[in-house]
Write a protein that holds these residues in place. Structure first.
Motif, PDB file in Angstrom:
ATOM      1  N   ASP A  25       0.842  -1.195   0.000  1.00  0.00           N
ATOM      2  CA  ASP A  25       0.000   0.000   0.000  1.00  0.00           C
ATOM      3  C   ASP A  25       0.875   1.241   0.000  1.00  0.00           C
ATOM      4  OD1 ASP A  25      -2.190   1.630   0.036  1.00  0.00           O
ATOM      5  OD2 ASP A  25      -2.592   1.404   2.176  1.00  0.00           O
ATOM      6  N   GLY A  26       0.767   2.032  -1.057  1.00  0.00           N
ATOM      7  CA  GLY A  26       1.601   3.211  -1.218  1.00  0.00           C
ATOM      8  C   GLY A  26       2.811   2.973  -2.097  1.00  0.00           C
ATOM      9  N   VAL A  27       3.255   1.707  -2.192  1.00  0.00           N
ATOM     10  CA  VAL A  27       4.481   1.373  -2.938  1.00  0.00           C
ATOM     11  C   VAL A  27       5.546   2.422  -2.609  1.00  0.00           C
ATOM     12  CG1 VAL A  27       5.400   0.583  -5.152  1.00  0.00           C
ATOM     13  CG2 VAL A  27       2.942   0.516  -4.765  1.00  0.00           C
ATOM     14  N   HIS A  28       5.888   2.501  -1.330  1.00  0.00           N
ATOM     15  CA  HIS A  28       6.820   3.516  -0.844  1.00  0.00           C
ATOM     16  C   HIS A  28       8.273   3.078  -1.006  1.00  0.00           C
ATOM     17  CE1 HIS A  28       7.249   0.976   2.699  1.00  0.00           C
ATOM     18  NE2 HIS A  28       5.953   1.095   2.982  1.00  0.00           N
ATOM     19  N   ARG A  29       9.189   3.876  -0.487  1.00  0.00           N
ATOM     20  CA  ARG A  29      10.620   3.632  -0.690  1.00  0.00           C
ATOM     21  C   ARG A  29      11.058   2.287  -0.099  1.00  0.00           C
ATOM     22  NH1 ARG A  29      13.489   8.523   1.873  1.00  0.00           N
ATOM     23  NH2 ARG A  29      15.366   7.655   0.887  1.00  0.00           N
ATOM     24  N   GLY A  30      10.455   1.892   1.014  1.00  0.00           N
ATOM     25  CA  GLY A  30      10.772   0.585   1.576  1.00  0.00           C
ATOM     26  C   GLY A  30      10.332  -0.536   0.654  1.00  0.00           C
ATOM     27  N   HIS A  31       9.108  -0.423   0.128  1.00  0.00           N
ATOM     28  CA  HIS A  31       8.624  -1.416  -0.838  1.00  0.00           C
ATOM     29  C   HIS A  31       9.523  -1.466  -2.072  1.00  0.00           C
ATOM     30  CE1 HIS A  31       4.349  -0.641   0.892  1.00  0.00           C
ATOM     31  NE2 HIS A  31       4.895  -1.678   1.487  1.00  0.00           N
ATOM     32  N   LEU A  32       9.925  -0.292  -2.542  1.00  0.00           N
ATOM     33  CA  LEU A  32      10.750  -0.239  -3.755  1.00  0.00           C
ATOM     34  C   LEU A  32      12.098  -0.920  -3.542  1.00  0.00           C
ATOM     35  CD1 LEU A  32       9.946   3.385  -4.977  1.00  0.00           C
ATOM     36  CD2 LEU A  32       9.122   1.222  -5.947  1.00  0.00           C
ATOM     37  N   LYS A  77      -1.330   1.316  -7.795  1.00  0.00           N
ATOM     38  CA  LYS A  77      -0.398   0.365  -7.196  1.00  0.00           C
ATOM     39  C   LYS A  77       0.202  -0.551  -8.258  1.00  0.00           C
ATOM     40  CE  LYS A  77      -1.931  -3.022  -4.468  1.00  0.00           C
ATOM     41  NZ  LYS A  77      -2.344  -3.732  -3.204  1.00  0.00           N
ATOM     42  N   ALA A  78      -0.636  -1.059  -9.132  1.00  0.00           N
ATOM     43  CA  ALA A  78      -0.138  -1.939 -10.199  1.00  0.00           C
ATOM     44  C   ALA A  78       0.845  -1.207 -11.093  1.00  0.00           C
ATOM     45  CB  ALA A  78      -1.308  -2.479 -11.017  1.00  0.00           C
ATOM     46  N   ARG A  79       0.538   0.054 -11.413  1.00  0.00           N
ATOM     47  CA  ARG A  79       1.417   0.831 -12.291  1.00  0.00           C
ATOM     48  C   ARG A  79       2.782   1.051 -11.649  1.00  0.00           C
ATOM     49  NH1 ARG A  79       2.905   6.023 -13.321  1.00  0.00           N
ATOM     50  NH2 ARG A  79       1.830   6.817 -11.496  1.00  0.00           N
ATOM     51  N   LEU A  80       2.786   1.353 -10.351  1.00  0.00           N
ATOM     52  CA  LEU A  80       4.043   1.602  -9.646  1.00  0.00           C
ATOM     53  C   LEU A  80       4.876   0.324  -9.523  1.00  0.00           C
ATOM     54  CD1 LEU A  80       2.654   3.964  -6.885  1.00  0.00           C
ATOM     55  CD2 LEU A  80       4.236   4.608  -8.712  1.00  0.00           C
ATOM     56  N   ILE A  81       4.205  -0.796  -9.304  1.00  0.00           N
ATOM     57  CA  ILE A  81       4.923  -2.071  -9.231  1.00  0.00           C
ATOM     58  C   ILE A  81       5.537  -2.405 -10.596  1.00  0.00           C
ATOM     59  CG2 ILE A  81       4.590  -4.575  -8.993  1.00  0.00           C
ATOM     60  CD1 ILE A  81       2.659  -3.955  -6.692  1.00  0.00           C
ATOM     61  N   GLU A  82       4.802  -2.126 -11.653  1.00  0.00           N
ATOM     62  CA  GLU A  82       5.352  -2.346 -12.996  1.00  0.00           C
ATOM     63  C   GLU A  82       6.545  -1.437 -13.245  1.00  0.00           C
ATOM     64  OE1 GLU A  82       3.886  -2.548 -17.660  1.00  0.00           O
ATOM     65  OE2 GLU A  82       2.600  -1.621 -16.147  1.00  0.00           O
ATOM     66  N   GLN A  83       6.442  -0.173 -12.824  1.00  0.00           N
ATOM     67  CA  GLN A  83       7.554   0.761 -13.001  1.00  0.00           C
ATOM     68  C   GLN A  83       8.802   0.288 -12.271  1.00  0.00           C
ATOM     69  OE1 GLN A  83       6.353   4.720 -11.840  1.00  0.00           O
ATOM     70  NE2 GLN A  83       5.669   5.225 -13.898  1.00  0.00           N
ATOM     71  N   ILE A  86       9.063  -5.150 -12.133  1.00  0.00           N
ATOM     72  CA  ILE A  86       8.540  -6.490 -11.871  1.00  0.00           C
ATOM     73  C   ILE A  86       7.925  -7.082 -13.139  1.00  0.00           C
ATOM     74  CG2 ILE A  86       6.733  -7.739 -10.609  1.00  0.00           C
ATOM     75  CD1 ILE A  86       9.117  -7.087  -8.866  1.00  0.00           C
ATOM     76  N   ASP A  87       8.169  -8.373 -13.365  1.00  0.00           N
ATOM     77  CA  ASP A  87       7.671  -9.035 -14.571  1.00  0.00           C
ATOM     78  C   ASP A  87       6.202  -9.425 -14.469  1.00  0.00           C
ATOM     79  OD1 ASP A  87      10.193  -9.033 -15.922  1.00  0.00           O
ATOM     80  OD2 ASP A  87      10.818 -10.748 -14.694  1.00  0.00           O
ATOM     81  N   ALA A  88       5.757  -9.812 -13.263  1.00  0.00           N
ATOM     82  CA  ALA A  88       4.382 -10.283 -13.111  1.00  0.00           C
ATOM     83  C   ALA A  88       3.864  -9.949 -11.719  1.00  0.00           C
ATOM     84  CB  ALA A  88       4.297 -11.792 -13.351  1.00  0.00           C
ATOM     85  N   MET A  89       2.587  -9.595 -11.663  1.00  0.00           N
ATOM     86  CA  MET A  89       1.941  -9.347 -10.379  1.00  0.00           C
ATOM     87  C   MET A  89       0.790 -10.328 -10.224  1.00  0.00           C
ATOM     88  SD  MET A  89       0.387  -5.807  -8.753  1.00  0.00           S
ATOM     89  CE  MET A  89      -1.246  -5.787  -9.490  1.00  0.00           C
ATOM     90  N   GLN A 215      -9.820   7.617  -5.848  1.00  0.00           N
ATOM     91  CA  GLN A 215      -8.861   6.545  -5.592  1.00  0.00           C
ATOM     92  C   GLN A 215      -7.610   7.147  -4.959  1.00  0.00           C
ATOM     93  OE1 GLN A 215      -8.071   4.033  -8.974  1.00  0.00           O
ATOM     94  NE2 GLN A 215     -10.207   4.056  -9.646  1.00  0.00           N
ATOM     95  N   GLY A 216      -7.245   6.643  -3.805  1.00  0.00           N
ATOM     96  CA  GLY A 216      -6.100   7.172  -3.081  1.00  0.00           C
ATOM     97  C   GLY A 216      -6.559   7.905  -1.836  1.00  0.00           C
ATOM     98  N   MET A 217      -5.690   7.985  -0.860  1.00  0.00           N
ATOM     99  CA  MET A 217      -6.033   8.605   0.419  1.00  0.00           C
ATOM    100  C   MET A 217      -6.048  10.125   0.295  1.00  0.00           C
ATOM    101  SD  MET A 217      -4.285   8.002   4.137  1.00  0.00           S
ATOM    102  CE  MET A 217      -4.816   8.957   5.573  1.00  0.00           C
ATOM    103  N   ILE A 218      -7.148  10.730   0.715  1.00  0.00           N
ATOM    104  CA  ILE A 218      -7.288  12.183   0.649  1.00  0.00           C
ATOM    105  C   ILE A 218      -6.627  12.796   1.889  1.00  0.00           C
ATOM    106  CG2 ILE A 218      -8.919  14.107   0.591  1.00  0.00           C
ATOM    107  CD1 ILE A 218     -10.931  12.158  -0.678  1.00  0.00           C
TER     108      ILE A 218
END
Length: 321
Positions: A25-32, A77-83, A86-89, A215-218
């Motif tokens: 969630d967020g695909v933040h720097r730790g996730h990256l 989230k999917a777009r950021l993971i692709e960026q 990653i080959d597959a989600m 979509q996304g936290m306000i």
């Protein structure tokens, strides 16, 4: 990136893979950092890099009354993971039935049989299986049993570990710059532009109002400097207002963005209605307050636009569409 919507969508006899598991969630720097290690390990061994995530978030299933906004929308989230390369989600549809699996059943059914993992990249705080009874040590033991390597990822962050919790705390306080530091980019929300009460237009500050289905936290109520990306991927500087319009005794929260410095030829025919746009937050300018009369409100809005112009001149926009 291949998108596998459920275990049944994974190809039969998949190629060897390097995988990681998380909600991201967020695909933040730790996730990256985790995703980067997955990609590096996969490329080094000729394997497929796979991110395994869940929909809905397990918290929603186990605690339906304890709702918590997602930092990023599903598509973002999917777009950021692709960026991240990653080959597959693989998106697992999380249910109470799925949650009954023991740690070993989860590993065998998903990591071994479904995606043919040769390596699993996880942090020391990983939890999986029934009642989160599986931990990092469990994963290592199961790796020995089923023949995959477990790669440990250290926590990322200086004074504090990068986390989705930290980002939510920041956004609830309106601290979008702090959130950007954890995310590694400016925070964004996405939504369709709909018709509002046209008060901004009457005051000389027409706004693009987002629908309730954002979509996304306000972030917290207030006025922000930021950017708007339209469907044509054009980028516009905006002063963003979040709140219930207390000067007009509003009730429901509204996200609206006033585009500044449009070319003169576009002032009259500029139309975003019906478009699905992205709003990016750069800096909070002030909190939301009720003004004593329209003249004072207009005076403050003029100052907000001037301040927005100053902020955006000093902080370039994220060039992503």
């Amino acid at each position: 990136m291949h998108y596998w919507d459920g275990l049944a969508a994974v190809p039969e006899s998949p190629a060897p893979s390097v995988v990681t598991i998380g909600n991201f969630d967020g695909v933040h720097r730790g996730h990256l950092q985790v995703l980067d290690q997955v990609v590096s390990a996969a490329r080094g061994s000729g394997a497929t890099s796979v991110a395994i995530t869940f929909d809905p978030h397990p918290r929603v299933v186990h605690r339906p009354n304890d709702l918590q906004e997602a930092i990023t929308g599903y598509e973002e989230k999917a777009r950021l993971i692709e960026q991240a390369g990653i080959d597959a989600m693989l998106v697992i549809h999380y249910t109470l039935e799925f949650a009954q699996q023991s740690p070993e059943e989860f590993v065998k059914n998903v990591i071994v049989d479904a995606v043919n993992a040769t390596a699993v990249v996880v942090g020391r705080d990983v939890r999986f299986g029934y009642r989160n009874s599986g931990d990092f040590g469990t994963m290592v033991e199961l790796g020995r049993t089923y023949g995959f390597e477990v790669i440990d990822v250290a926590d990322f962050g200086e004074d504090r570990r990068c986390s989705s919790t930290w980002i939510r705390e920041s956004l609830r306080e309106g601290e979008v710059r702090e959130a950007a530091g954890v995310l590694g980019r400016n925070h964004r929300v996405h939504g369709e532009v709909v018709h509002g009460f046209a008060r901004g237009r009457e005051l000389g500050f027409p706004t693009a109002n987002l629908s309730d289905e954002v979509q996304g936290m306000i972030p917290a109520d207030g006025v922000y400097a930021g950017w708007l990306f339209d469907e044509a991927h054009r980028r516009w500087p905006v002063a963003i207002s979040i709140g219930s319009n207390p000067t007009f005794e509003g009730v429901s929260r509204v996200v609206e963005a006033h585009v500044i410095d449009r070319p003169q030829e576009q002032v009259e025919d500029f139309d975003l209605y019906g478009q699905f746009v992205t709003i990016e937050f750069v800096e909070r300018l002030r909190g939301m307050v009720a003004f004593e009369g329209i003249p004072k409100l207009v005076e403050q809005m003029t100052q907000d636009v001037d301040r927005t112009r100053e902020v955006l001149a000093a902080v370039p926009a994220d060039p992503r569409p």
